[in-house]
Design a protein around this motif. Structure first.
Motif, PDB file in Angstrom:
ATOM      1  N   ASP A  18      14.515   6.843  -0.318  1.00 57.75           N
ATOM      2  CA  ASP A  18      13.436   5.970   0.160  1.00 57.75           C
ATOM      3  C   ASP A  18      13.691   5.515   1.595  1.00 57.75           C
ATOM      4  O   ASP A  18      12.775   5.443   2.408  1.00 57.75           O
ATOM      5  CB  ASP A  18      13.271   4.755  -0.756  1.00 57.75           C
ATOM      6  N   THR A  19      14.950   5.222   1.896  1.00 59.68           N
ATOM      7  CA  THR A  19      15.297   4.809   3.263  1.00 59.68           C
ATOM      8  C   THR A  19      14.970   5.931   4.242  1.00 59.68           C
ATOM      9  O   THR A  19      14.368   5.700   5.293  1.00 59.68           O
ATOM     10  CB  THR A  19      16.789   4.440   3.361  1.00 59.68           C
ATOM     11  N   ALA A  20      15.348   7.158   3.900  1.00 60.26           N
ATOM     12  CA  ALA A  20      15.088   8.311   4.771  1.00 60.26           C
ATOM     13  C   ALA A  20      13.585   8.557   4.926  1.00 60.26           C
ATOM     14  O   ALA A  20      13.106   8.851   6.027  1.00 60.26           O
ATOM     15  CB  ALA A  20      15.773   9.555   4.215  1.00 60.26           C
ATOM     16  N   LYS A  21      12.848   8.412   3.829  1.00 61.66           N
ATOM     17  CA  LYS A  21      11.391   8.609   3.873  1.00 61.66           C
ATOM     18  C   LYS A  21      10.727   7.569   4.779  1.00 61.66           C
ATOM     19  O   LYS A  21       9.874   7.902   5.602  1.00 61.66           O
ATOM     20  CB  LYS A  21      10.826   8.515   2.449  1.00 61.66           C
ATOM     21  N   PHE A  22      11.142   6.301   4.666  1.00 63.36           N
ATOM     22  CA  PHE A  22      10.585   5.256   5.526  1.00 63.36           C
ATOM     23  C   PHE A  22      10.993   5.481   6.978  1.00 63.36           C
ATOM     24  O   PHE A  22      10.182   5.302   7.892  1.00 63.36           O
ATOM     25  CB  PHE A  22      11.021   3.859   5.065  1.00 63.36           C
ATOM     26  N   SER A  23      12.230   5.877   7.188  1.00 61.04           N
ATOM     27  CA  SER A  23      12.718   6.148   8.537  1.00 61.04           C
ATOM     28  C   SER A  23      11.870   7.214   9.219  1.00 61.04           C
ATOM     29  O   SER A  23      11.540   7.112  10.402  1.00 61.04           O
ATOM     30  CB  SER A  23      14.186   6.581   8.483  1.00 61.04           C
ATOM     31  N   LEU A  98       0.900  -9.050  10.010  1.00 58.71           N
ATOM     32  CA  LEU A  98       1.656  -7.801  10.000  1.00 58.71           C
ATOM     33  C   LEU A  98       2.688  -7.819   8.875  1.00 58.71           C
ATOM     34  O   LEU A  98       2.875  -6.829   8.177  1.00 58.71           O
ATOM     35  CB  LEU A  98       2.333  -7.570  11.354  1.00 58.71           C
ATOM     36  N   PHE A  99       3.355  -8.950   8.685  1.00 66.31           N
ATOM     37  CA  PHE A  99       4.325  -9.071   7.596  1.00 66.31           C
ATOM     38  C   PHE A  99       3.648  -8.820   6.249  1.00 66.31           C
ATOM     39  O   PHE A  99       4.167  -8.078   5.416  1.00 66.31           O
ATOM     40  CB  PHE A  99       4.985 -10.450   7.612  1.00 66.31           C
ATOM     41  N   TRP A 100       2.462  -9.422   6.026  1.00 63.81           N
ATOM     42  CA  TRP A 100       1.743  -9.215   4.757  1.00 63.81           C
ATOM     43  C   TRP A 100       1.372  -7.736   4.596  1.00 63.81           C
ATOM     44  O   TRP A 100       1.514  -7.166   3.513  1.00 63.81           O
ATOM     45  CB  TRP A 100       0.479 -10.063   4.667  1.00 63.81           C
ATOM     46  N   LYS A 101       0.894  -7.131   5.676  1.00 60.86           N
ATOM     47  CA  LYS A 101       0.466  -5.722   5.619  1.00 60.86           C
ATOM     48  C   LYS A 101       1.655  -4.801   5.329  1.00 60.86           C
ATOM     49  O   LYS A 101       1.559  -3.903   4.489  1.00 60.86           O
ATOM     50  CB  LYS A 101      -0.197  -5.356   6.957  1.00 60.86           C
ATOM     51  N   LEU A 102       2.761  -5.023   6.027  1.00 61.53           N
ATOM     52  CA  LEU A 102       3.964  -4.222   5.789  1.00 61.53           C
ATOM     53  C   LEU A 102       4.468  -4.434   4.358  1.00 61.53           C
ATOM     54  O   LEU A 102       4.848  -3.489   3.676  1.00 61.53           O
ATOM     55  CB  LEU A 102       5.050  -4.574   6.812  1.00 61.53           C
ATOM     56  N   SER A 103       4.427  -5.669   3.901  1.00 58.86           N
ATOM     57  CA  SER A 103       4.840  -5.990   2.540  1.00 58.86           C
ATOM     58  C   SER A 103       3.971  -5.259   1.520  1.00 58.86           C
ATOM     59  O   SER A 103       4.480  -4.668   0.559  1.00 58.86           O
ATOM     60  CB  SER A 103       4.754  -7.506   2.327  1.00 58.86           C
ATOM     61  N   LEU A 106       4.925  -1.539   1.540  1.00 55.25           N
ATOM     62  CA  LEU A 106       6.196  -1.287   0.866  1.00 55.25           C
ATOM     63  C   LEU A 106       6.055  -1.427  -0.645  1.00 55.25           C
ATOM     64  O   LEU A 106       6.619  -0.638  -1.405  1.00 55.25           O
ATOM     65  CB  LEU A 106       7.276  -2.225   1.396  1.00 55.25           C
ATOM     66  N   ARG A 107       5.280  -2.407  -1.099  1.00 52.26           N
ATOM     67  CA  ARG A 107       5.063  -2.593  -2.534  1.00 52.26           C
ATOM     68  C   ARG A 107       4.403  -1.364  -3.157  1.00 52.26           C
ATOM     69  O   ARG A 107       4.738  -0.976  -4.265  1.00 52.26           O
ATOM     70  CB  ARG A 107       4.173  -3.808  -2.781  1.00 52.26           C
ATOM     71  N   SER A 108       3.457  -0.776  -2.428  1.00 54.35           N
ATOM     72  CA  SER A 108       2.717   0.356  -2.993  1.00 54.35           C
ATOM     73  C   SER A 108       3.498   1.676  -2.894  1.00 54.35           C
ATOM     74  O   SER A 108       3.381   2.526  -3.767  1.00 54.35           O
ATOM     75  CB  SER A 108       1.351   0.507  -2.329  1.00 54.35           C
ATOM     76  N   GLU A 109       4.284   1.843  -1.856  1.00 56.18           N
ATOM     77  CA  GLU A 109       4.954   3.128  -1.623  1.00 56.18           C
ATOM     78  C   GLU A 109       6.430   3.160  -2.022  1.00 56.18           C
ATOM     79  O   GLU A 109       6.974   4.244  -2.231  1.00 56.18           O
ATOM     80  CB  GLU A 109       4.852   3.498  -0.136  1.00 56.18           C
ATOM     81  N   TYR A 110       7.068   2.011  -2.094  1.00 58.81           N
ATOM     82  CA  TYR A 110       8.508   1.959  -2.334  1.00 58.81           C
ATOM     83  C   TYR A 110       8.843   0.892  -3.374  1.00 58.81           C
ATOM     84  O   TYR A 110       9.325  -0.196  -3.033  1.00 58.81           O
ATOM     85  CB  TYR A 110       9.270   1.668  -1.034  1.00 58.81           C
ATOM     86  N   ASN A 133       9.315  -9.150  -2.125  1.00 58.43           N
ATOM     87  CA  ASN A 133       9.749  -8.145  -3.090  1.00 58.43           C
ATOM     88  C   ASN A 133       8.518  -7.688  -3.857  1.00 58.43           C
ATOM     89  O   ASN A 133       7.388  -7.990  -3.461  1.00 58.43           O
ATOM     90  CB  ASN A 133      10.862  -8.682  -4.006  1.00 58.43           C
ATOM     91  N   GLN A 134       8.704  -6.977  -4.949  1.00 57.60           N
ATOM     92  CA  GLN A 134       7.569  -6.454  -5.711  1.00 57.60           C
ATOM     93  C   GLN A 134       6.714  -7.561  -6.326  1.00 57.60           C
ATOM     94  O   GLN A 134       5.528  -7.378  -6.521  1.00 57.60           O
ATOM     95  CB  GLN A 134       8.051  -5.529  -6.829  1.00 57.60           C
TER      96      GLN A 134
END
Length: 190
Positions: A18-23, A98-103, A106-110, A133-134
């Motif tokens: 997951d780290t590599a995919k996000f990177s 932006l924090f809410w959007k990124l959160s 991440l919740r949906s993809e990771y 978190n989730q």
């Protein structure tokens, strides 16, 4: 009120894949050949914003309405086995939208990914922390006011009216306290 707000975020993933995919998603890896550090970091910022906001307009009005800050640039992006560290600078405020959007992303993809971070206004008009978190997410602010300085002016200012190490250490402690509050607020209760 100062112009620059500095944010440090750590995004923790449940595994190296997951780290590599996000990177890769953020443009951090694979690195583009023949680019400087600054160009690489700017590319990461632009790619992340383009991915989160596909219809993005590069205007202050758009950024304020959709990110929560007038502008943004990345200061650093770093990766370890299961963590991405992102630091950025924004205008006037922490970019809560932006924090809410990124959160949300991440919740949906990771599943299992967590964010935690701190931020500070360059003039220390406010400091804060955020965590996600989730299950939940939270942002906490602290505005050092007269009460914060009451009885300790001697401790926080030197003879040249500059902030002392005691002031900076207390601000660091306050940011950690806010981060602990954020983390405790998002831990699921049993």
């Amino acid at each position: 009120m100062a112009n620059h707000v500095y944010t440090q975020l750590d995004i923790e993933f449940i595994n190296q894949q997951d780290t590599a995919k996000f990177s890769e998603w953020i443009g951090h890896t694979p690195p583009v050949k023949n680019t400087t550090f600054g160009e690489r970091i700017e590319t990461c910022c632009n790619i992340m914003l383009d991915n989160l906001y596909p219809d993005k307009e590069d205007t202050n009005a758009y950024y304020i309405e959709n990110l929560g800050a007038k502008w943004i640039y990345f200061d650093d992006v770093d990766q370890s086995e299961t963590t991405m560290h992102i630091s950025w600078t924004t205008a006037w405020d922490f970019p809560d939208k932006l924090f809410w959007k990124l959160s949300d992303f991440l919740r949906s993809e990771y599943p299992g990914a967590k964010i935690q971070g701190t931020f500070e206004d360059e003039g220390f008009g406010f400091v804060g922390a955020c965590a996600s978190n989730q299950q939940s997410r939270n942002i906490e602010y602290f505005n050092p006011d007269e009460e914060f300085f009451e009885g300790v002016e001697y401790k926080y200012k030197d003879e040249d009216d500059c902030f002392t190490d005691d002031f900076y250490n207390d601000i660091i402690s306050k940011k950690q306290e806010l981060l602990d509050t954020c983390i405790n607020d998002i831990i699921p209760t049993i």
